[in-house]
Design a protein around this motif. Structure first.
Motif, PDB file in Angstrom:
ATOM      1  N   HIS A 331       0.823  -1.198   0.000  1.00  0.00           N
ATOM      2  CA  HIS A 331       0.000   0.000   0.000  1.00  0.00           C
ATOM      3  C   HIS A 331       0.866   1.260   0.000  1.00  0.00           C
ATOM      4  N   CYS A 332       1.975   1.228   0.731  1.00  0.00           N
ATOM      5  CA  CYS A 332       2.863   2.386   0.757  1.00  0.00           C
ATOM      6  C   CYS A 332       3.488   2.631  -0.611  1.00  0.00           C
ATOM      7  N   GLU A 333       3.826   1.565  -1.318  1.00  0.00           N
ATOM      8  CA  GLU A 333       4.346   1.734  -2.676  1.00  0.00           C
ATOM      9  C   GLU A 333       3.288   2.362  -3.572  1.00  0.00           C
ATOM     10  N   HIS A 334       2.047   1.928  -3.400  1.00  0.00           N
ATOM     11  CA  HIS A 334       0.943   2.482  -4.185  1.00  0.00           C
ATOM     12  C   HIS A 334       0.768   3.974  -3.879  1.00  0.00           C
ATOM     13  N   LEU A 335       0.774   4.323  -2.595  1.00  0.00           N
ATOM     14  CA  LEU A 335       0.605   5.720  -2.208  1.00  0.00           C
ATOM     15  C   LEU A 335       1.758   6.593  -2.700  1.00  0.00           C
ATOM     16  N   ALA A 336       2.960   6.018  -2.698  1.00  0.00           N
ATOM     17  CA  ALA A 336       4.129   6.780  -3.156  1.00  0.00           C
ATOM     18  C   ALA A 336       4.022   7.122  -4.634  1.00  0.00           C
ATOM     19  N   GLY A 337       3.259   6.329  -5.373  1.00  0.00           N
ATOM     20  CA  GLY A 337       3.100   6.579  -6.802  1.00  0.00           C
ATOM     21  C   GLY A 337       2.280   7.809  -7.121  1.00  0.00           C
ATOM     22  N   ARG A 367      10.718   7.599  -3.587  1.00  0.00           N
ATOM     23  CA  ARG A 367      10.043   6.464  -2.956  1.00  0.00           C
ATOM     24  C   ARG A 367      10.702   6.101  -1.624  1.00  0.00           C
ATOM     25  N   ALA A 368      12.012   6.166  -1.565  1.00  0.00           N
ATOM     26  CA  ALA A 368      12.717   5.863  -0.312  1.00  0.00           C
ATOM     27  C   ALA A 368      12.347   6.870   0.766  1.00  0.00           C
ATOM     28  N   ALA A 369      12.251   8.148   0.398  1.00  0.00           N
ATOM     29  CA  ALA A 369      11.866   9.182   1.356  1.00  0.00           C
ATOM     30  C   ALA A 369      10.430   8.967   1.827  1.00  0.00           C
ATOM     31  N   PHE A 370       9.569   8.552   0.910  1.00  0.00           N
ATOM     32  CA  PHE A 370       8.175   8.290   1.251  1.00  0.00           C
ATOM     33  C   PHE A 370       8.056   7.101   2.204  1.00  0.00           C
ATOM     34  N   ARG A 371       8.796   6.026   1.914  1.00  0.00           N
ATOM     35  CA  ARG A 371       8.725   4.817   2.747  1.00  0.00           C
ATOM     36  C   ARG A 371       9.167   5.087   4.181  1.00  0.00           C
ATOM     37  N   ALA A 372      10.101   6.002   4.376  1.00  0.00           N
ATOM     38  CA  ALA A 372      10.573   6.300   5.741  1.00  0.00           C
ATOM     39  C   ALA A 372       9.437   6.781   6.629  1.00  0.00           C
ATOM     40  N   HIS A 373       8.411   7.378   6.037  1.00  0.00           N
ATOM     41  CA  HIS A 373       7.260   7.862   6.798  1.00  0.00           C
ATOM     42  C   HIS A 373       6.113   6.858   6.810  1.00  0.00           C
ATOM     43  N   CYS A 374       6.034   6.026   5.803  1.00  0.00           N
ATOM     44  CA  CYS A 374       4.899   5.108   5.656  1.00  0.00           C
ATOM     45  C   CYS A 374       5.222   3.692   6.122  1.00  0.00           C
TER      46      CYS A 374
END
Length: 486
Positions: A331-337, A367-374
């Motif tokens: 889901h986090c990968e989807h949101l990062a898109g 995406r890496a920056a997004f994953r750090a929060h998600c």
């Protein structure tokens, strides 16, 4: 000269000593014989592979293995459903509404989604009925309504329908409004169907066409208020196939709740919101995980119901982390898109960790920056906890509670890393809760109650569970700098 036998010494017989000698000799012979028989038996089994029938028949056959213990079927909460139908505002002897009864039922409410989503929608539907001066018609938390009592989720059976009173209490599920409030009491859907065989039905588009900002919760509610103000028909519902009035587009928009929040937070929908006795009992049972050691605070289940803020005061010394794992990896990968911003209830301007989605030229870095929060890594979690523990709002923290659906292996590693990094009196998690048969299926609400009361809460801005915790903390005027995100 030594005696020639044990019988002779100074010409006297020694019978006792003689018997001990004989006994010892026979004992030695018995041990030797047992060893020989054992070795012979093992050799025989090794050669023939089984015990001879003559020996098998001399002993009873071995007992069969015990049957596997199957998990009991989930509860159906019949007593809660019966209690809801027994509310005093239900006049079952009537065949039509009385002159002071007016209802609003959102028949297109959510189905098949998590409790966090359903709770947000229920709160807004309740506030919409409150503003319209009509009785909210509440149904059940619904996974599916195809008539089957059970559904499947992740290979396990779950209840298809759960009465809302197993999770919450207050005016939303039929309790009285504060003294002097003339709003008619909420009723159960079954009662609505009983007294309203004919209903006036609207579709969502009847209102959405006149709204400028279609995700604004305030504009949606004001639009429905104006529409219903001219309706005398007591039995009003939305079309079952027209969908939710408040959907993910609303709850996922960081601007959607800003205009409505001053009114919503001051309404009885939130000021008199409460967690159910079933959820509060689970909190009381496990309170040693959350409350300070030797706390003399009364048990929640022993207190008369007052208000949200009075009942669920901050627990000093407690830090709660919400770590969403499992399906959130994808889901986090989807949101990062998108990239997606935080949910509406996680985007209050007063909160100290606003999120601006990364939009740099390197997609992998974004995406890496997004994953750090998600979906933070173990190292990122430990670093963030250490950083937040140094803040002024975190002074005196002693206990750490992890709200999570993570697997045991990850939790074990995380707990060890947190122990090594900081001094804690206790570290516990959702997996450590002692829950009874009925509480296991409303356990997310137990976590929400803990997160709502923590001195410091750290959550996931895209999770509706986190969003609901943040909403309750803001409604209860808990200092904003104690509500943080990864």
């Amino acid at each position: 000269m030594l005696p020639s036998s044990l019988r002779e010494k100074d010409g006297l017989a020694r019978p006792g000593l003689y018997l001990r000698f004989k006994t010892r000799r026979y004992l030695v012979l018995a041990v030797i014989a047992f060893a020989v028989v054992t070795l012979f038996g093992r050799a025989f089994l090794a050669w023939f592979g089984t015990v001879p029938r003559v020996f098998r028949d001399a002993y009873p056959p071995p007992l069969p293995p015990p049957p596997a213990i199957t998990s009991p079927l989930p509860p159906l909460y019949e007593n809660y459903h019966h209690t809801e139908l027994s509310l005093p505002q239900h006049h079952w002897d009537q065949r039509r509404p009385s002159k002071d009864e007016k209802f609003l039922f959102v028949a297109g409410h959510s189905r098949g989604c998590g409790w966090g989503n359903a709770m947000q929608e229920l709160l807004l539907n309740a506030y919409m009925a409150y503003k319209a001066g009509r009785s909210l018609v509440f149904a059940n938390y619904t996974w599916n309504d195809n008539g089957s009592p059970y559904s499947e989720y992740n290979g396990k059976k779950i209840p298809s329908l759960i009465p809302y009173s197993t999770i919450i209490q207050g005016p939303i599920v039929g309790a009285p409004f504060p003294y002097g409030d003339p709003t008619p009491l909420a009723v159960h859907r079954d009662y609505f169907d009983h007294v309203c065989p004919k209903k006036l039905t609207f579709i969502r588009e009847d209102i959405s066409e006149i709204i400028d900002f279609k995700n604004s919760a305030k504009e949606i509610i004001d639009g429905w208020h104006d529409k219903l103000a001219d309706v005398d028909e007591p039995c009003v519902q939305t079309a079952p196939n027209s969908g939710q009035i408040f959907n993910f587009d609303v709850f996922g928009d960081p601007r959607a709740m800003i205009d409505i929040w001053p009114e919503l937070s001051a309404s009885p929908i939130l000021t008199h919101f409460g967690w159910s006795p079933l959820v509060e009992l689970a909190f009381d049972t496990n309170r040693d995980m959350f409350l300070p050691s030797l706390s003399i605070a009364p048990y929640l289940t022993s207190l008369p119901y007052t208000t949200n803020a009075d009942r669920y005061a901050v627990i000093p010394g407690l830090m709660a982390l919400h770590l969403r794992r499992g399906d959130f990896a994808g889901h986090c990968e989807h949101l990062a898109g998108y990239p997606a911003e935080y949910n509406a209830f996680s985007s209050f301007p007063d909160l100290p960790d606003p999120f601006v989605p990364p939009r740099g030229p390197d997609a992998d870095e974004n995406r890496a920056a997004f994953r750090a929060h998600c979906y933070p890594t173990l190292e990122q979690i430990v670093t963030r906890v250490r950083e937040l523990r140094r803040t002024h709002a975190a002074r005196g923290l002693r206990k750490l509670y992890i709200m999570t659906n993570a697997d045991e292996g990850f939790l074990r590693e995380l707990r060890e890393a947190l122990w090594r990094d900081q001094d804690w009196q206790m570290i516990s998690s959702s997996r450590d809760l002692v829950l009874n048969w009925e509480q296991r299926h409303v356990a997310q609400a137990v976590d929400m109650l803990v997160g709502q009361r923590a001195q410091v809460f750290v959550g996931n801005g895209w999770s509706t569970l986190t969003s609901n915790v943040v909403m309750m903390r803001m409604a209860n005027r808990i200092r904003p700098d104690s509500t943080r995100f990864w």
